[in-house]
Design an enzyme around this catalytic site. Structure first.
Site, PDB file in Angstrom:
ATOM      1  N   SER A   1       2.675  31.009  37.710  1.00 26.11           N
ATOM      2  CA  SER A   1       1.599  30.451  36.884  1.00 26.11           C
ATOM      3  C   SER A   1       0.243  30.907  37.415  1.00 26.11           C
ATOM      4  CB  SER A   1       1.665  28.915  36.891  1.00 26.11           C
ATOM      5  OG  SER A   1       2.648  28.439  36.009  1.00 26.11           O
TER       6      SER A   1
ATOM      7  N   THR B   1      10.793  29.804  38.573  1.00 25.21           N
ATOM      8  CA  THR B   1      11.228  28.702  39.426  1.00 25.21           C
ATOM      9  C   THR B   1      12.622  28.971  39.972  1.00 25.21           C
ATOM     10  OG1 THR B   1       9.883  27.173  38.112  1.00 25.21           O
ATOM     11  CG2 THR B   1      11.523  26.209  39.581  1.00 25.21           C
TER      12      THR B   1
ATOM     13  N   LYS C   1      -0.574  16.555  37.282  1.00 27.19           N
ATOM     14  CA  LYS C   1       0.616  16.436  36.433  1.00 27.19           C
ATOM     15  C   LYS C   1       0.247  15.616  35.227  1.00 27.19           C
ATOM     16  CE  LYS C   1       4.840  18.044  36.847  1.00 27.19           C
ATOM     17  NZ  LYS C   1       5.172  19.371  37.414  1.00 27.19           N
TER      18      LYS C   1
END
Length: 435
Positions: A368, A209, A125
């Site tokens: 992704s 998502t 991240k």
């Protein structure tokens, strides 16, 4: 599925566990769940210590010249939690209040998400401490390019692959891709995902998502014998994840009775017309003043009567202070870390099923992965193939986690952690420790 209250962290069998002092700190909250799963797995202490901490933490200074001519310095982070299963993968968020602990937690959650979904990625991240609403497009581009240049030895399609996150979008991903490509002297589309389709992005990525949340909700509702046609749903947060989740659940027959954004919550027990919501947002940009629902606070929204609650806003929304006030049967976590560790025992005791974030919102990283595969192949799939494959990945992951949770007599969250940690731990044992 049986629900059971967690054993307290203080009973950890490990000699040097990561300390948990604040259950609302995202990293410590993640570690409390990690510790319980590790104990149930009887995880070797050496592997435990290997997996509990990030593999790499990078902090960079980002000096740019503002449009005014003033030079300002921003702080950026990139945390690689683990790369055992493959190159690390994770979004980059821009926020004025982001912390290193938050980024560490998000990176760890990415490791577990990728493991649960069977993706050949580890977790990472990134973040820049800034307020995008106070920056011009030129200033945002400068920050993005300097951040990318500072991490040029970290990023790479075989090393670490960024993606959009809070307050970042496909334009920012395009700048990251271009900056990286300029440094390596060839166009490298696979270095980043969530790009515009014209630059090698995947169809279906923006909705992925929210679509994964919908698939997870339907999977859980089936286990609970809740018919979508009779289900009332409350969605906290009406950004990309929340709005898509609401739209897709409504298309499945669910009645959306509550929604919210930064302006507050809105409730109509007879159902909210999402098309009218979209028309309102086109004009006003926020839900404030929406005429066909009663105004409630964001705190009150979480306590509305419903079958399914989708927290899709931000971290630490369901805590020990309000978990006993929720009036739902099922929680499907669209946001990362919306439920604190100290709320889990209360929800378990009340037999509220929770589809955890590391499963429910993994649709984004799954598509992704599809985007990365398509970029590397130079061959792109139609939307129906993307959605079909996403549904298969998500349903298989849910079924596997449900079976694991049932086998260990634990809630879904701990079942998901057990499933994820066990796979990474077994891979570490097979690879060995290089020295």
């Amino acid at each position: 599925m049986p629900q059971r209250q967690h054993s307290p962290y203080s009973k950890s069998v490990y000699k040097e566990p990561a300390p948990v002092h604040d259950p609302e700190n995202p990293f410590e909250s993640m570690m409390e769940r990690f510790n319980l799963a590790a104990e149930l797995l009887n995880l070797d202490e050496g592997i435990y210590n290997f997996l509990k901490m990030p593999a790499k933490q990078v902090i960079v200074s980002i000096p740019i010249q503002m449009d005014s001519g003033e030079i300002k310095v921003f702080e950026g982070y990139r945390v690689i939690h683990d790369d055992t299963l493959g190159p690390s993968k994770g979004g980059v968020r821009y926020a004025p209040d982001v912390t290193l602990d938050e980024v560490k937690a998000l990176a760890a959650w990415m490791t577990w998400k990728c493991s649960i979904l069977g993706l050949p990625f580890g977790g990472a991240k990134g973040a820049v401490k800034c307020d995008p609403s106070k920056l011009t497009p030129t200033e945002l581009e400068k920050i993005t390019r300097r951040y990318t240049a500072s991490l040029i030895s970290i990023f790479g399609p075989e090393r670490d692959i960024p993606a959009p996150d809070m307050n970042t979008n496909e334009q920012i991903m395009a700048w990251i891709m271009d900056t990286y490509s300029m440094h390596v002297e060839h166009t490298e589309t696979a270095v980043v995902t969530g790009k515009p389709v014209i630059l090698g992005g995947s169809l279906g990525r923006i909705e992925a998502t929210g679509r994964g949340v919908m698939i997870s909700a339907l999977s859980a509702m089936k286990k609970m014998n809740i018919s979508p046609e009779s289900a009332k749903v409350v969605v906290q947060g009406f950004g990309n994840v929340g709005s898509v989740s609401a739209k897709l659940l409504a298309e499945q027959g669910c009645k959306i009775v509550g929604i919210s954004d930064i302006s507050g919550g809105y409730y109509n027990p007879n159902g909210i017309d999402l098309e009218k919501v979209r028309e309102h947002l086109k004009v006003h940009h926020v839900l404030s003043g929406f005429p066909e629902a009663d105004s409630v606070t964001n705190a009150e929204l979480l306590e509305l009567p419903c079958d399914v609650l989708v927290p899709a806003a931000k971290e630490d929304q369901i805590t020990a202070k309000n978990a006993d006030k929720l009036n739902c049967k099922l929680i499907v976590e669209g946001a990362n870390g919306p439920t604190t560790a100290d709320a889990d025992p209360i929800l378990n005791e009340r037999c509220i099923m929770v589809v955890p974030d590391i499963l429910a919102n993994a649709g984004g990283v799954t598509v992704s992965y599809f985007e990365w595969v398509q970029d590397r192949q130079g061959y792109f799939w139609p939307l129906d193939r993307v959605n079909m494959r996403l549904e298969r990945f998500m349903r298989n992951a849910f079924d596997t986690v449900y079976e694991t949770a049932s086998r260990y007599n634990q809630p879904l969250r701990i079942g998901a952690y057990i499933q994820a940690i066990d796979k990474v731990a077994r891979t570490v044992r097979l690879r060995g420790i290089y020295a």
